[in-house]
Motif scaffolding. Structure first.
Motif, PDB file in Angstrom:
ATOM      1  N   LYS A   1       0.856  -1.177   0.000  1.00 41.42           N
ATOM      2  CA  LYS A   1       0.000   0.000   0.000  1.00 41.42           C
ATOM      3  C   LYS A   1       0.894   1.228   0.000  1.00 41.42           C
ATOM      4  CE  LYS A   1      -3.557  -2.472   2.610  1.00 41.42           C
ATOM      5  NZ  LYS A   1      -4.389  -2.507   3.845  1.00 41.42           N
ATOM      6  N   PHE A   2       0.791   2.042  -1.062  1.00 36.89           N
ATOM      7  CA  PHE A   2       1.767   3.123  -1.179  1.00 36.89           C
ATOM      8  C   PHE A   2       1.293   4.243  -2.095  1.00 36.89           C
ATOM      9  CE2 PHE A   2       2.568   0.226  -4.693  1.00 36.89           C
ATOM     10  CZ  PHE A   2       2.753   1.081  -5.766  1.00 36.89           C
ATOM     11  N   ALA A   3       1.936   5.357  -1.933  1.00 36.19           N
ATOM     12  CA  ALA A   3       1.899   6.474  -2.882  1.00 36.19           C
ATOM     13  C   ALA A   3       3.233   7.175  -2.717  1.00 36.19           C
ATOM     14  CB  ALA A   3       0.745   7.430  -2.592  1.00 36.19           C
TER      15      ALA A   3
ATOM     16  N   ASP B   1      -0.771   2.966  -5.465  1.00 34.90           N
ATOM     17  CA  ASP B   1      -1.025   1.537  -5.606  1.00 34.90           C
ATOM     18  C   ASP B   1      -2.388   1.253  -6.230  1.00 34.90           C
ATOM     19  OD1 ASP B   1      -3.154   0.687  -3.540  1.00 34.90           O
ATOM     20  OD2 ASP B   1      -1.809   1.868  -2.308  1.00 34.90           O
ATOM     21  N   ARG B   2      -2.590   0.014  -6.614  1.00 38.32           N
ATOM     22  CA  ARG B   2      -3.779  -0.394  -7.362  1.00 38.32           C
ATOM     23  C   ARG B   2      -5.078  -0.149  -6.611  1.00 38.32           C
ATOM     24  NH1 ARG B   2       0.266  -4.018  -8.167  1.00 38.32           N
ATOM     25  NH2 ARG B   2       0.787  -4.576 -10.345  1.00 38.32           N
ATOM     26  N   GLU B   3      -5.063  -0.292  -5.305  1.00 35.55           N
ATOM     27  CA  GLU B   3      -6.273  -0.145  -4.501  1.00 35.55           C
ATOM     28  C   GLU B   3      -6.514   1.291  -4.048  1.00 35.55           C
ATOM     29  OE1 GLU B   3      -8.225  -2.738  -4.306  1.00 35.55           O
ATOM     30  OE2 GLU B   3      -6.714  -3.933  -5.376  1.00 35.55           O
TER      31      GLU B   3
ATOM     32  N   PRO C   1      -5.904   5.386  -8.758  1.00 32.50           N
ATOM     33  CA  PRO C   1      -5.177   4.191  -8.299  1.00 32.50           C
ATOM     34  C   PRO C   1      -4.621   3.400  -9.477  1.00 32.50           C
ATOM     35  CG  PRO C   1      -7.291   4.395  -7.170  1.00 32.50           C
ATOM     36  CD  PRO C   1      -7.294   5.389  -8.290  1.00 32.50           C
ATOM     37  N   GLY C   2      -3.487   2.748  -9.232  1.00 34.00           N
ATOM     38  CA  GLY C   2      -2.882   1.922 -10.270  1.00 34.00           C
ATOM     39  C   GLY C   2      -2.275   2.710 -11.414  1.00 34.00           C
TER      40      GLY C   2
ATOM     41  N   PHE D   1      -0.257   1.451 -14.867  1.00 36.04           N
ATOM     42  CA  PHE D   1       0.848   0.495 -14.943  1.00 36.04           C
ATOM     43  C   PHE D   1       0.364  -0.942 -15.135  1.00 36.04           C
ATOM     44  CE2 PHE D   1       0.494   1.517 -10.296  1.00 36.04           C
ATOM     45  CZ  PHE D   1       0.161   0.276  -9.781  1.00 36.04           C
ATOM     46  N   ASP D   2      -0.904  -1.224 -14.937  1.00 29.49           N
ATOM     47  CA  ASP D   2      -1.437  -2.549 -15.243  1.00 29.49           C
ATOM     48  C   ASP D   2      -1.994  -2.626 -16.658  1.00 29.49           C
ATOM     49  OD1 ASP D   2      -0.888  -4.017 -12.949  1.00 29.49           O
ATOM     50  OD2 ASP D   2      -2.670  -3.315 -11.914  1.00 29.49           O
TER      51      ASP D   2
END
Length: 253
Positions: free
Chosen positions: A129-131, A147-149, A186-187, A199-200
């Motif tokens: 979990k990050f930014a 992060d994605r979430e 997110p993501g 990035f996904d």
């Protein structure tokens, strides 16, 4: 964490400058710096960069610890935690004492120095979990990711002079940008040269969705999300750039 950069370094998406319903006056970069200092007394640091740009770091919280580093004129503020720090330290040849911010600086250097190298490949390996907000003062490059979430708060918007503002504090960015802000998607990652990408899903455009009143007279919100119907021609890549000279003043509160 807080960052404000002029358009020559990081041009905000045009949708961030759309007038919102009931929008008050936006603040200047200097006014925002003063708001930050007044709201974070005693435990904040302000990095004053050339041309009125700056980075700010407030106190960390137990749920979202922060690490900050300045290495080789690269500034990085990391909020949150990575679950695979051990693997990343080994991959980048770092010691066991290396923080998440140090890992991100090394990851960015790979992205910068081994061009062409797709930025999504660097960030998709991060687990947790990050930014983070990273600025390369020599290359004059801003690098953001979440992060994605969307587990760690990060917002972005536009100031009165069109500068890009990024902030983890919703109340601070609301006061600074006159409500002209939205959550950083997110993501996603943002690079000065290539702009906003997922990035996904790097081959699909990240598009701004504008929400208006029923009669269409006012914009109420702007949300960025991946548009799976719009495919990009190529993956944005980073290349080496000319050096940029500048001086930095650090203020400790």
């Amino acid at each position: 964490m807080l960052a404000i950069f002029e358009q020559s370094i990081a041009k905000p998406p045009p949708e961030l400058s759309l007038p919102l319903a009931g929008q008050p006056d936006k603040k200047t970069r200097q006014e925002i710096a003063e708001i930050f200092r007044s709201q974070k007394p005693g435990d904040s640091t302000l990095y004053r960069l050339p041309n009125g740009n700056f980075l700010g770091v407030g106190g960390e919280t137990p749920s979202h610890p922060r690490s900050v580093t300045v290495m080789e004129d690269i500034f990085c503020i990391f909020s949150g935690a990575l679950d695979n720090t051990s693997d990343l330290r080994k991959y980048y040849g770092l010691s066991r004492q290396a923080t998440e911010a140090m890992i991100m600086v090394e990851a960015y250097k790979v992205l910068r120095d081994r061009a062409p190298y797709p930025p999504d490949q660097v960030i998709k390996e991060l687990q947790g979990k990050f930014a983070f907000i990273l600025f390369d003062s020599k290359d004059s490059t801003l690098f953001l990711a979440r992060d994605r979430e969307g587990s760690v708060a990060l917002h972005w918007g536009a100031t009165g002079d069109g500068s890009l503002i990024c902030c983890s504090d919703a109340e601070l960015i609301k006061a600074a940008s006159g409500k002209c802000y939205t959550p950083f998607p997110p993501g996603c990652i943002f690079l000065s040269e290539s702009g906003l990408t997922s990035f996904d899903h790097p081959l699909h455009k990240v598009k701004a969705m504008i929400r208006e009143d029923d009669d269409g007279s006012n914009v109420n919100a702007i949300i960025f999300q991946v548009d799976f119907y719009t495919r990009l021609h190529s993956i944005p890549r980073r290349g080496s750039a000319s050096n940029w000279a500048g001086t930095t003043v650090v203020e400790g509160e």
